[in-house]
Design a protein around this motif. Structure first.
Motif, PDB file in Angstrom:
ATOM      1  N   MET A  66     -38.215  39.784   9.761  1.00  0.00           N
ATOM      2  CA  MET A  66     -38.834  40.433  10.856  1.00  0.00           C
ATOM      3  C   MET A  66     -40.361  39.754  11.164  1.00  0.00           C
ATOM      4  SD  MET A  66     -38.419  42.895  12.690  1.00  0.00           S
ATOM      5  CE  MET A  66     -39.366  44.182  13.794  1.00  0.00           C
ATOM      6  N   GLU A  67     -40.766  39.345  10.111  1.00  0.00           N
ATOM      7  CA  GLU A  67     -42.140  38.359  10.103  1.00  0.00           C
ATOM      8  C   GLU A  67     -41.896  37.438  11.163  1.00  0.00           C
ATOM      9  OE1 GLU A  67     -45.927  38.072   9.222  1.00  0.00           O
ATOM     10  OE2 GLU A  67     -44.456  39.351   8.338  1.00  0.00           O
ATOM     11  N   LYS A  68     -40.951  36.612  11.212  1.00  0.00           N
ATOM     12  CA  LYS A  68     -40.834  35.490  12.374  1.00  0.00           C
ATOM     13  C   LYS A  68     -40.682  36.198  13.791  1.00  0.00           C
ATOM     14  CE  LYS A  68     -38.191  32.206   9.883  1.00  0.00           C
ATOM     15  NZ  LYS A  68     -36.961  31.601   9.344  1.00  0.00           N
ATOM     16  N   PHE A  69     -40.113  37.467  13.977  1.00  0.00           N
ATOM     17  CA  PHE A  69     -40.209  38.243  15.285  1.00  0.00           C
ATOM     18  C   PHE A  69     -41.697  38.565  15.566  1.00  0.00           C
ATOM     19  CE2 PHE A  69     -39.655  41.779  18.244  1.00  0.00           C
ATOM     20  CZ  PHE A  69     -38.911  40.995  18.878  1.00  0.00           C
ATOM     21  N   LYS A  70     -42.463  39.135  14.356  1.00  0.00           N
ATOM     22  CA  LYS A  70     -43.775  39.461  14.771  1.00  0.00           C
ATOM     23  C   LYS A  70     -44.434  38.262  15.197  1.00  0.00           C
ATOM     24  CE  LYS A  70     -43.774  43.465  11.819  1.00  0.00           C
ATOM     25  NZ  LYS A  70     -44.297  44.054  10.370  1.00  0.00           N
ATOM     26  N   HIS A  71     -44.390  37.099  14.690  1.00  0.00           N
ATOM     27  CA  HIS A  71     -45.093  35.706  15.039  1.00  0.00           C
ATOM     28  C   HIS A  71     -44.697  35.603  16.507  1.00  0.00           C
ATOM     29  CE1 HIS A  71     -46.775  31.968  14.432  1.00  0.00           C
ATOM     30  NE2 HIS A  71     -45.808  31.440  14.999  1.00  0.00           N
ATOM     31  N   LEU A  72     -43.515  35.457  16.856  1.00  0.00           N
ATOM     32  CA  LEU A  72     -43.029  35.473  17.939  1.00  0.00           C
ATOM     33  C   LEU A  72     -43.746  36.224  19.146  1.00  0.00           C
ATOM     34  CD1 LEU A  72     -41.245  33.768  20.167  1.00  0.00           C
ATOM     35  CD2 LEU A  72     -39.648  35.607  19.820  1.00  0.00           C
ATOM     36  N   LYS A  73     -43.944  37.693  18.969  1.00  0.00           N
ATOM     37  CA  LYS A  73     -44.754  38.248  19.700  1.00  0.00           C
ATOM     38  C   LYS A  73     -46.243  37.759  19.811  1.00  0.00           C
ATOM     39  CE  LYS A  73     -43.930  42.843  18.914  1.00  0.00           C
ATOM     40  NZ  LYS A  73     -43.702  44.081  18.240  1.00  0.00           N
ATOM     41  N   GLU A  74     -46.782  37.380  18.670  1.00  0.00           N
ATOM     42  CA  GLU A  74     -48.394  37.100  18.810  1.00  0.00           C
ATOM     43  C   GLU A  74     -48.433  35.886  19.572  1.00  0.00           C
ATOM     44  OE1 GLU A  74     -49.000  36.576  14.674  1.00  0.00           O
ATOM     45  OE2 GLU A  74     -49.131  38.651  14.143  1.00  0.00           O
ATOM     46  N   LEU A  75     -47.736  34.780  19.481  1.00  0.00           N
ATOM     47  CA  LEU A  75     -47.419  33.791  20.422  1.00  0.00           C
ATOM     48  C   LEU A  75     -47.542  34.122  21.876  1.00  0.00           C
ATOM     49  CD1 LEU A  75     -45.206  31.295  18.357  1.00  0.00           C
ATOM     50  CD2 LEU A  75     -47.594  31.284  18.564  1.00  0.00           C
ATOM     51  N   ILE A  76     -46.678  35.048  22.081  1.00  0.00           N
ATOM     52  CA  ILE A  76     -46.789  35.582  23.558  1.00  0.00           C
ATOM     53  C   ILE A  76     -47.946  36.163  24.302  1.00  0.00           C
ATOM     54  CG2 ILE A  76     -45.296  36.973  25.267  1.00  0.00           C
ATOM     55  CD1 ILE A  76     -42.717  36.388  23.668  1.00  0.00           C
ATOM     56  N   ALA A  77     -48.415  36.972  23.199  1.00  0.00           N
ATOM     57  CA  ALA A  77     -49.595  37.553  23.598  1.00  0.00           C
ATOM     58  C   ALA A  77     -50.610  36.615  23.890  1.00  0.00           C
ATOM     59  CB  ALA A  77     -49.826  38.685  22.587  1.00  0.00           C
ATOM     60  N   ALA A  78     -50.674  35.542  22.912  1.00  0.00           N
ATOM     61  CA  ALA A  78     -51.942  34.453  22.993  1.00  0.00           C
ATOM     62  C   ALA A  78     -51.658  33.654  24.277  1.00  0.00           C
ATOM     63  CB  ALA A  78     -51.746  33.592  21.681  1.00  0.00           C
ATOM     64  N   ALA A  79     -50.561  33.477  24.695  1.00  0.00           N
ATOM     65  CA  ALA A  79     -50.307  32.617  25.894  1.00  0.00           C
ATOM     66  C   ALA A  79     -50.522  33.542  27.148  1.00  0.00           C
ATOM     67  CB  ALA A  79     -48.727  32.372  26.025  1.00  0.00           C
ATOM     68  N   GLU A  80     -50.707  34.755  27.265  1.00  0.00           N
ATOM     69  CA  GLU A  80     -50.869  35.541  28.404  1.00  0.00           C
ATOM     70  C   GLU A  80     -52.119  35.076  28.968  1.00  0.00           C
ATOM     71  OE1 GLU A  80     -50.386  40.166  29.705  1.00  0.00           O
ATOM     72  OE2 GLU A  80     -50.557  39.610  27.663  1.00  0.00           O
ATOM     73  N   GLU A  81     -53.163  35.081  28.388  1.00  0.00           N
ATOM     74  CA  GLU A  81     -54.547  34.824  28.866  1.00  0.00           C
ATOM     75  C   GLU A  81     -54.470  33.370  29.825  1.00  0.00           C
ATOM     76  OE1 GLU A  81     -59.188  33.942  27.484  1.00  0.00           O
ATOM     77  OE2 GLU A  81     -57.809  34.626  26.219  1.00  0.00           O
ATOM     78  N   ASP A  82     -53.782  32.326  28.959  1.00  0.00           N
ATOM     79  CA  ASP A  82     -53.542  31.079  29.790  1.00  0.00           C
ATOM     80  C   ASP A  82     -52.642  31.473  30.937  1.00  0.00           C
ATOM     81  OD1 ASP A  82     -55.128  29.378  28.462  1.00  0.00           O
ATOM     82  OD2 ASP A  82     -54.013  29.061  26.758  1.00  0.00           O
ATOM     83  N   ALA A  83     -51.699  32.028  30.805  1.00  0.00           N
ATOM     84  CA  ALA A  83     -50.803  32.075  32.047  1.00  0.00           C
ATOM     85  C   ALA A  83     -51.433  32.750  33.207  1.00  0.00           C
ATOM     86  CB  ALA A  83     -49.561  33.138  31.635  1.00  0.00           C
TER      87      ALA A  83
END
Length: 59
Positions: A1-18
């Motif tokens: 589940m830790e990897k899934f949480k990391h994926l969600k964090e990556l997506i959230a971080a990319a939102e500002e640049d998008a």
């Protein structure tokens, strides 16, 4: 589940640049977004591999 949480964090971080790239036509944000998308792709692939591995262990 830790990897899934990391994926969600990556997506959230990319939102500002998008937002900066699509709404404000900021080219540098587009470069950062492309890198973030590659990181997201790699993280998703890791999750896919671990799910397959766990699924096959059950058989």
């Amino acid at each position: 589940m830790e990897k899934f949480k990391h994926l969600k964090e990556l997506i959230a971080a990319a939102e500002e640049d998008a937002t900066k790239f699509y709404d404000k036509a900021n080219g540098a944000a587009g470069t950062r977004l492309r890198k973030a998308m590659m990181d997201i792709k790699n993280a998703a692939q890791e999750i896919r591999n671990s799910v397959t591995e766990l699924k096959n262990k059950e058989k």
